[in-house]
Design a protein around this motif. Structure first.
Motif, PDB file in Angstrom:
ATOM      1  N   LEU A 196       0.877  -1.169   0.000  1.00 18.18           N
ATOM      2  CA  LEU A 196       0.000   0.000   0.000  1.00 18.18           C
ATOM      3  C   LEU A 196       0.912   1.215   0.000  1.00 18.18           C
ATOM      4  N   LEU A 197       0.853   1.991  -1.061  1.00 20.97           N
ATOM      5  CA  LEU A 197       1.791   3.105  -1.146  1.00 20.97           C
ATOM      6  C   LEU A 197       1.078   4.399  -1.481  1.00 20.97           C
ATOM      7  N   VAL A 198       1.684   5.484  -1.067  1.00 15.52           N
ATOM      8  CA  VAL A 198       1.212   6.825  -1.375  1.00 15.52           C
ATOM      9  C   VAL A 198       2.132   7.407  -2.432  1.00 15.52           C
ATOM     10  N   THR A 199       1.538   7.993  -3.450  1.00 14.59           N
ATOM     11  CA  THR A 199       2.360   8.706  -4.423  1.00 14.59           C
ATOM     12  C   THR A 199       1.533   9.836  -5.005  1.00 14.59           C
ATOM     13  N   HIS A 200       2.194  10.896  -5.471  1.00 17.08           N
ATOM     14  CA  HIS A 200       1.423  11.848  -6.261  1.00 17.08           C
ATOM     15  C   HIS A 200       1.863  11.798  -7.719  1.00 17.08           C
ATOM     16  N   ASP A 201       2.608  10.737  -8.063  1.00 13.76           N
ATOM     17  CA  ASP A 201       3.076  10.549  -9.433  1.00 13.76           C
ATOM     18  C   ASP A 201       2.092   9.650 -10.193  1.00 13.76           C
ATOM     19  N   ALA A 202       1.230  10.269 -11.002  1.00 13.46           N
ATOM     20  CA  ALA A 202       0.183   9.525 -11.714  1.00 13.46           C
ATOM     21  C   ALA A 202       0.777   8.516 -12.698  1.00 13.46           C
ATOM     22  N   LYS A 203       1.895   8.893 -13.306  1.00 14.98           N
ATOM     23  CA  LYS A 203       2.515   7.988 -14.277  1.00 14.98           C
ATOM     24  C   LYS A 203       2.955   6.698 -13.617  1.00 14.98           C
ATOM     25  N   LEU A 204       3.657   6.830 -12.479  1.00 14.59           N
ATOM     26  CA  LEU A 204       4.135   5.637 -11.778  1.00 14.59           C
ATOM     27  C   LEU A 204       2.963   4.821 -11.257  1.00 14.59           C
ATOM     28  N   ALA A 205       1.955   5.496 -10.722  1.00  9.89           N
ATOM     29  CA  ALA A 205       0.808   4.791 -10.157  1.00  9.89           C
ATOM     30  C   ALA A 205       0.081   3.996 -11.235  1.00  9.89           C
ATOM     31  N   THR A 206      -0.197   4.631 -12.366  1.00  4.11           N
ATOM     32  CA  THR A 206      -0.956   3.933 -13.405  1.00  4.11           C
ATOM     33  C   THR A 206      -0.127   2.827 -14.032  1.00  4.11           C
ATOM     34  N   ARG A 207       1.175   2.981 -14.026  1.00  2.07           N
ATOM     35  CA  ARG A 207       2.003   1.952 -14.638  1.00  2.07           C
ATOM     36  C   ARG A 207       2.160   0.716 -13.742  1.00  2.07           C
ATOM     37  N   TYR A 208       2.274   0.924 -12.438  1.00  3.54           N
ATOM     38  CA  TYR A 208       2.657  -0.183 -11.569  1.00  3.54           C
ATOM     39  C   TYR A 208       1.568  -0.670 -10.610  1.00  3.54           C
ATOM     40  N   ALA A 209       0.610   0.162 -10.288  1.00  4.55           N
ATOM     41  CA  ALA A 209      -0.377  -0.252  -9.288  1.00  4.55           C
ATOM     42  C   ALA A 209      -1.514  -1.038  -9.941  1.00  4.55           C
ATOM     43  N   GLY A 210      -2.138  -1.919  -9.165  1.00  2.00           N
ATOM     44  CA  GLY A 210      -3.307  -2.639  -9.635  1.00  2.00           C
ATOM     45  C   GLY A 210      -4.592  -1.903  -9.298  1.00  2.00           C
ATOM     46  N   ARG A 211      -4.446  -0.913  -8.431  1.00  4.05           N
ATOM     47  CA  ARG A 211      -5.621  -0.184  -7.967  1.00  4.05           C
ATOM     48  C   ARG A 211      -5.166   1.207  -7.520  1.00  4.05           C
ATOM     49  N   ILE A 212      -5.964   2.203  -7.872  1.00  7.89           N
ATOM     50  CA  ILE A 212      -5.638   3.572  -7.463  1.00  7.89           C
ATOM     51  C   ILE A 212      -6.821   4.167  -6.713  1.00  7.89           C
ATOM     52  N   VAL A 213      -6.556   4.554  -5.476  1.00  8.61           N
ATOM     53  CA  VAL A 213      -7.570   5.221  -4.665  1.00  8.61           C
ATOM     54  C   VAL A 213      -7.185   6.698  -4.603  1.00  8.61           C
ATOM     55  N   THR A 214      -8.077   7.562  -5.046  1.00 13.54           N
ATOM     56  CA  THR A 214      -7.768   8.991  -5.054  1.00 13.54           C
ATOM     57  C   THR A 214      -8.517   9.693  -3.931  1.00 13.54           C
ATOM     58  N   LEU A 215      -7.762  10.410  -3.109  1.00  6.68           N
ATOM     59  CA  LEU A 215      -8.353  11.206  -2.034  1.00  6.68           C
ATOM     60  C   LEU A 215      -8.400  12.671  -2.447  1.00  6.68           C
ATOM     61  N   ILE A 216      -9.487  13.312  -2.081  1.00  7.63           N
ATOM     62  CA  ILE A 216      -9.552  14.768  -2.203  1.00  7.63           C
ATOM     63  C   ILE A 216     -10.202  15.284  -0.933  1.00  7.63           C
ATOM     64  N   ASP A 217      -9.549  16.239  -0.289  1.00  8.32           N
ATOM     65  CA  ASP A 217     -10.068  16.824   0.948  1.00  8.32           C
ATOM     66  C   ASP A 217     -10.480  15.761   1.962  1.00  8.32           C
ATOM     67  N   GLY A 218      -9.672  14.714   2.096  1.00  9.81           N
ATOM     68  CA  GLY A 218      -9.914  13.719   3.135  1.00  9.81           C
ATOM     69  C   GLY A 218     -11.004  12.718   2.830  1.00  9.81           C
ATOM     70  N   ARG A 219     -11.499  12.740   1.599  1.00  9.84           N
ATOM     71  CA  ARG A 219     -12.538  11.771   1.226  1.00  9.84           C
ATOM     72  C   ARG A 219     -12.090  10.971   0.004  1.00  9.84           C
ATOM     73  N   VAL A 220     -12.633   9.753  -0.141  1.00 15.73           N
ATOM     74  CA  VAL A 220     -12.324   8.949  -1.322  1.00 15.73           C
ATOM     75  C   VAL A 220     -13.099   9.531  -2.504  1.00 15.73           C
TER      76      VAL A 220
END
Ligand code: ADP
Ligand code: MG
Length: 246
Positions: A196-220
């Motif tokens: 489970l990792l945190v990143t703000h790099d969309a390129k790395l996330a979309t390339r390597y993660a199987g799932r992306i959860v996006t938070l905005i203002d403390g909400r999913v």
């Protein structure tokens, strides 16, 4: 199997004027997943990870990790749980400068009371797996950022954690080293390690993660699987296709 279960979790820091850093977040993470938490600065990513890690406690809701309700553990048992079951990787590596690479990696095993010989064998095996066995006797200050992060990953894995948590593990690395660290994490995940990792790099996330959860203002704000089960937001599809071209 659900490994991490957040149920209506909120976190309001003291002195934040009542503003919630996390606001009613419910989220399950299955064993075997590589999940990326994304979102703008201040959206609550580190707060979420620290609650899963038991580094901090929620002001509302329940956090369960590996079937254990963290809110029911005393500080002492929580510390023990963290050491035995979780691995944590930080943006700035947090290695101890007065210890060698091998000594840094061994530290959590020593705290766990693992016998020296098997601990040492496991540490060397991990250093080899991460491609830095020849650095075992070096001090962290002599290593590059990418090498230091590999050491930190080996240290996080020495006690065979149920889950590897990483807060911006590529945040202090250049593009090349960042991609290499993500490749390592992806490889470990393919061998069964839940990440489970945190990143703000969309390129790395979309390339390597199987799932992306996006938070905005403390909400999913969004929760997307990249295995085709759910269509991706179009912007992310574009990034992924571009990345896959040679
Ligand atoms: P992110 O990691 O997405 O950048 P954080 O989880 O660090 O976001 O922070 C979420 C919000 O909580 C921000 O508004 C931040 O200022 C606030 N915050 C984070 N840590 C603390 C703290 N220890 N005390 C008070 N406010 C905090
Ligand atoms: Mg953060």
């Amino acid at each position: 199997m659900t490994l991490v279960e957040l149920t209506q979790v909120s976190k309001t820091y003291a002195g934040a004027g009542g503003r919630a850093a996390l606001d009613d977040v419910s989220l399950d993470v299955d064993g075997g997943e590589l999940t990326a938490i994304m979102g703008p600065s201040g959206s609550g990513k580190s707060t979420l990870l620290n609650l899963v890690a038991g580094i901090d406690r929620p002001t509302g809701g329940r956090v369960r990790v590996g079937g254990e309700d963290l809110g029911r553990l005393s500080e002492g048992r929580l510390a023990r749980f963290r050491r035995a079951r979780l691995g944590f990787v930080f943006q700035f590596f947090n290695l101890l400068g007065n210890l060698t690479v091998l000594e840094n990696v061994l530290l959590p095993a020593q705290l766990e009371g693992t016998r020296p010989a098997p601990a040492r064998a496991r540490a060397m095996e991990l250093l080899a797996r991460l491609g830095i066995a020849e650095l075992a006797g070096h001090y962290p200050a002599r290593l590059s950022g990418g090498q230091q992060q590999r050491v930190a990953i080996a240290r996080a894995l020495i006690n065979r954690p149920a889950i590897l948590l990483a807060d911006e593990p590529t945040g202090a690395l250049d593009t090349h080293n960042g991609a290499q660290v993500m490749e390592l994490l992806e490889g470990l995940n393919r061998e069964g390690q839940t990440v489970l990792l945190v990143t703000h790099d969309a390129k790395l996330a979309t390339r390597y993660a199987g799932r992306i959860v996006t938070l905005i203002d403390g909400r999913v704000h969004d929760d997307s699987r990249l295995d085709g089960a759910r269509p991706l937001p179009e912007t992310m599809v574009t990034v992924r296709i571009k990345e896959e071209q040679p």
